[in-house]
Design an enzyme around this catalytic site. Structure first.
Site, short mmCIF file in Angstrom:
data_model
loop_
_atom_site.label_atom_id
_atom_site.label_comp_id
_atom_site.label_asym_id
_atom_site.label_seq_id
_atom_site.Cartn_x
_atom_site.Cartn_y
_atom_site.Cartn_z
N ALA A 1 -24.39 106.66 44.08
CA ALA A 1 -26.13 106.14 44.98
C ALA A 1 -25.54 105.22 45.25
O ALA A 1 -25.01 103.80 45.17
CB ALA A 1 -26.26 105.57 42.56
N CYS A 2 -26.67 104.88 46.55
CA CYS A 2 -26.83 103.42 47.23
C CYS A 2 -28.87 103.48 47.73
O CYS A 2 -29.46 103.68 46.60
CB CYS A 2 -26.37 103.86 48.32
SG CYS A 2 -27.48 105.08 49.43
N SER A 3 -28.78 102.37 48.02
CA SER A 3 -30.52 101.34 48.29
C SER A 3 -31.07 102.88 47.67
O SER A 3 -32.03 103.34 47.18
CB SER A 3 -30.90 100.68 49.37
OG SER A 3 -29.84 99.92 49.19
N SER B 1 -30.92 104.23 44.23
CA SER B 1 -30.09 103.61 43.09
C SER B 1 -31.77 103.84 42.17
O SER B 1 -31.49 103.92 40.95
CB SER B 1 -30.68 102.09 43.96
OG SER B 1 -31.90 101.56 44.08
#
Length: 108
Positions: free
Chosen positions: A9-11, A41
């Site tokens: 998960a990232c931005s 996210s």
């Protein structure tokens, strides 16, 4: 069907896409079958509650500020979580990130 599901998960879920490809290549070279995918996210809660919830969650270093809140959720769901090493992330070192996931899964 994949042995384990690894979620990154990232931005926005975009910057981890290349890392997913590198991890999939490393897994294939190691002869293991994992479902590895990236998401934003904002989608973490949905994924943790889905029928095909991940077996491990790795957070991109750019959202490490969310780690405490996400850790509470993953603990409740019984899923190990960690933050991707910034150097491995920057170098897109799929093999090292895969090893991190495997350690969390207890497969290493």
């Amino acid at each position: 069907m994949a042995e384990k599901i690894i979620m990154l998960a990232c931005s926005a879920g975009m910057s981890t896409s290349l890392l997913v490809s590198k991890m999939q290549a490393a897994a294939k070279a190691d002869g293991v079958d994992y479902k590895i995918f990236a998401t934003s996210s904002a989608d973490i809660d949905h994924q943790l509650g889905s029928d095909e919830k991940p077996d491990v969650l790795l957070l991109g270093p750019q959202i490490r500020y969310m780690a405490n809140d996400v850790k509470k959720k993953t603990d409740k769901a019984g899923i190990p979580m960690d933050i991707i090493n910034m150097s491995d992330y920057g170098m897109m070192n799929g093999e090292n990130v895969l090893k991190t996931a495997e350690k969390l899964l207890g497969d290493a």
